[in-house]
Design a protein around this motif. Structure first.
Motif, PDB file in Angstrom:
ATOM      1  N   TYR A  26       4.150  -3.676  -9.158  1.00  0.00           N
ATOM      2  CA  TYR A  26       3.569  -4.512 -10.208  1.00  0.00           C
ATOM      3  C   TYR A  26       4.699  -5.135 -11.037  1.00  0.00           C
ATOM      4  CZ  TYR A  26       1.332  -5.928 -14.518  1.00  0.00           C
ATOM      5  OH  TYR A  26       0.927  -6.660 -15.591  1.00  0.00           O
ATOM      6  N   VAL A  56      -3.259 -13.514  -0.332  1.00  0.00           N
ATOM      7  CA  VAL A  56      -4.324 -12.518  -0.486  1.00  0.00           C
ATOM      8  C   VAL A  56      -4.638 -11.886   0.869  1.00  0.00           C
ATOM      9  CG1 VAL A  56      -5.366 -13.578  -2.529  1.00  0.00           C
ATOM     10  CG2 VAL A  56      -6.141 -14.280  -0.250  1.00  0.00           C
ATOM     11  N   ASP A  57      -5.181 -10.683   0.808  1.00  0.00           N
ATOM     12  CA  ASP A  57      -5.556  -9.984   2.041  1.00  0.00           C
ATOM     13  C   ASP A  57      -6.978 -10.365   2.443  1.00  0.00           C
ATOM     14  OD1 ASP A  57      -7.232  -8.540   0.327  1.00  0.00           O
ATOM     15  OD2 ASP A  57      -6.137  -6.670   0.527  1.00  0.00           O
ATOM     16  N   HIS A  97      -3.016  -6.996  -7.167  1.00  0.00           N
ATOM     17  CA  HIS A  97      -4.245  -6.216  -7.113  1.00  0.00           C
ATOM     18  C   HIS A  97      -4.051  -4.960  -6.263  1.00  0.00           C
ATOM     19  CE1 HIS A  97      -6.199 -10.193  -8.055  1.00  0.00           C
ATOM     20  NE2 HIS A  97      -6.752  -9.398  -8.954  1.00  0.00           N
ATOM     21  N   THR A  98      -3.419  -5.125  -5.115  1.00  0.00           N
ATOM     22  CA  THR A  98      -3.196  -4.004  -4.204  1.00  0.00           C
ATOM     23  C   THR A  98      -2.246  -2.988  -4.819  1.00  0.00           C
ATOM     24  OG1 THR A  98      -3.553  -5.513  -2.347  1.00  0.00           O
ATOM     25  CG2 THR A  98      -2.543  -3.391  -1.843  1.00  0.00           C
ATOM     26  N   LEU A 122      -4.208  -1.065  -7.424  1.00  0.00           N
ATOM     27  CA  LEU A 122      -5.166  -0.210  -6.740  1.00  0.00           C
ATOM     28  C   LEU A 122      -4.512   1.072  -6.217  1.00  0.00           C
ATOM     29  CD1 LEU A 122      -8.095   0.076  -5.602  1.00  0.00           C
ATOM     30  CD2 LEU A 122      -7.247  -1.050  -3.537  1.00  0.00           C
ATOM     31  N   ARG A 166      -9.639  -8.994   1.846  1.00  0.00           N
ATOM     32  CA  ARG A 166     -10.616  -8.737   0.775  1.00  0.00           C
ATOM     33  C   ARG A 166     -10.346  -9.588  -0.459  1.00  0.00           C
ATOM     34  NH1 ARG A 166      -9.889  -2.401   1.546  1.00  0.00           N
ATOM     35  NH2 ARG A 166      -7.839  -3.236   1.931  1.00  0.00           N
ATOM     36  N   ASN A 167      -9.512 -10.616  -0.259  1.00  0.00           N
ATOM     37  CA  ASN A 167      -9.163 -11.559  -1.319  1.00  0.00           C
ATOM     38  C   ASN A 167      -8.387 -10.898  -2.465  1.00  0.00           C
ATOM     39  OD1 ASN A 167      -9.114 -14.289  -1.950  1.00  0.00           O
ATOM     40  ND2 ASN A 167     -10.808 -14.088  -3.392  1.00  0.00           N
ATOM     41  N   ARG A 168      -7.601  -9.873  -2.145  1.00  0.00           N
ATOM     42  CA  ARG A 168      -6.772  -9.194  -3.140  1.00  0.00           C
ATOM     43  C   ARG A 168      -5.325  -9.664  -2.997  1.00  0.00           C
ATOM     44  NH1 ARG A 168      -8.856  -3.144  -1.874  1.00  0.00           N
ATOM     45  NH2 ARG A 168     -10.924  -3.343  -2.774  1.00  0.00           N
ATOM     46  N   SER A 169      -4.704  -9.942  -4.127  1.00  0.00           N
ATOM     47  CA  SER A 169      -3.300 -10.330  -4.129  1.00  0.00           C
ATOM     48  C   SER A 169      -2.427  -9.070  -4.064  1.00  0.00           C
ATOM     49  CB  SER A 169      -2.978 -11.107  -5.407  1.00  0.00           C
ATOM     50  OG  SER A 169      -3.043 -10.229  -6.522  1.00  0.00           O
ATOM     51  N   GLU A 204      -9.759 -14.500  -8.613  1.00  0.00           N
ATOM     52  CA  GLU A 204     -10.831 -13.789  -7.911  1.00  0.00           C
ATOM     53  C   GLU A 204     -10.554 -13.752  -6.446  1.00  0.00           C
ATOM     54  OE1 GLU A 204     -14.906 -14.465  -8.925  1.00  0.00           O
ATOM     55  OE2 GLU A 204     -14.258 -15.562 -10.689  1.00  0.00           O
ATOM     56  N   GLU A 219       0.816  -1.219   0.000  1.00  0.00           N
ATOM     57  CA  GLU A 219       0.000   0.000   0.000  1.00  0.00           C
ATOM     58  C   GLU A 219       0.849   1.268   0.000  1.00  0.00           C
ATOM     59  OE1 GLU A 219      -3.079   0.037   2.959  1.00  0.00           O
ATOM     60  OE2 GLU A 219      -3.848  -1.913   2.299  1.00  0.00           O
TER      61      GLU A 219
END
Length: 101
Positions: free
Chosen positions: A84, A64-65, A73-74, A77, A67-70, A101, A43
């Protein structure tokens, strides 16, 4: 100079931890308590810290966190292209991430 010393310390600590831990679940417990260290680093865009962690334990890119984000994804975001790119270099994730997902 200071940044280099911090990364050396992180590398030393992470190497020491991974040598002493005998299971993946214990390792995940360490990086998730008292807060989700891995995702906090993503983050704020701490690519040096993440590079050290992931180089020692590459499968962390798939965690994943809540919220099921890898990590990828984070990073997207929070617009951290360098993270990335780091994760993308680890493996062939672009085809998998689309269906994740």
């Amino acid at each position: 100079m200071k940044h280099h010393i911090v990364l050396q310390l992180v590398n030393f600590l992470w190497t020491t931890i991974t040598e002493k831990i005998d299971s993946r679940s214990k390792l995940i417990d360490i990086i998730n308590e008292p807060s989700p260290l891995l995702f906090d680093a993503v983050e704020v865009g701490n690519v040096g810290f993440l590079s050290e962690l992931i180089s020692q334990y590459p499968s962390l890119i798939w965690d994943v966190d809540s919220r099921n984000r890898s990590i990828i994804h984070t990073a997207v975001l929070h617009r951290h292209a360098s993270i990335y790119n780091l994760v993308h270099e680890i493996g062939h994730i672009r085809d998998i991430i689309v269906t994740f997902e």
